[in-house]
Design an enzyme around this catalytic site. Sequence first.
Site, short mmCIF file in Angstrom:
data_model
loop_
_atom_site.label_atom_id
_atom_site.label_comp_id
_atom_site.label_asym_id
_atom_site.label_seq_id
_atom_site.Cartn_x
_atom_site.Cartn_y
_atom_site.Cartn_z
N ASP A 46 42.80 44.00 50.51
CA ASP A 46 41.90 43.14 50.77
C ASP A 46 40.43 43.13 50.23
O ASP A 46 39.95 44.24 50.48
CB ASP A 46 42.17 43.06 52.63
N CYS A 77 47.13 33.69 53.26
CA CYS A 77 45.95 35.14 53.84
C CYS A 77 45.44 34.62 54.81
O CYS A 77 45.03 33.44 55.67
CB CYS A 77 45.66 35.74 52.04
N ARG A 115 42.84 36.82 48.40
CA ARG A 115 44.58 36.93 48.47
C ARG A 115 45.19 35.97 47.75
O ARG A 115 45.79 35.83 47.11
CB ARG A 115 44.88 37.65 49.24
#
Length: 150
Positions: free
Chosen positions: A123, A8, A14
């Site tokens: 996100d 990420c 994440r």
Amino acid sequence: MIKILFVCHGNICRSPMAEFVMKNLVAKAGLDGQFTIASAATSTEEIGNPIYPPVRRMLAQHGISCAGKTARQLRRDEYADWDLFIGMDAANLRNMERMFGGDPAHKVHALLDYTARPGEVADPWYTGDFESTWRDVQEGCTGLLRSLSE
């Protein structure tokens, strides 16, 4: 041995969540020795920082430890070292391909491509919605493991 690197932007939300969820799923399936799993960032912004506290808490709520993990950046020379690079969103995929100078072996994939609802992993850095990110990551990693087990 199947080597998976989750990627990420910063490697504090994440991708480390996916790393530790996948490690947990693999362990529960009794497949520990068949996988190497890690995570990295496309940016340099968070290098050396620990996993974002709300992500650590979310993992802990599900009995998953992420102790000792700190953010690191993906390197161009790692392309040969990993079987799969799993990105969380379109920007991650573009950045990986840019960093690698392409994807000739088709190793770069989106996590949610392993689900019935391809798209981008939520996100939480921007939304604050860690529950949605957890669901996306759990579903994506479950689908990825199923795909690799077939």
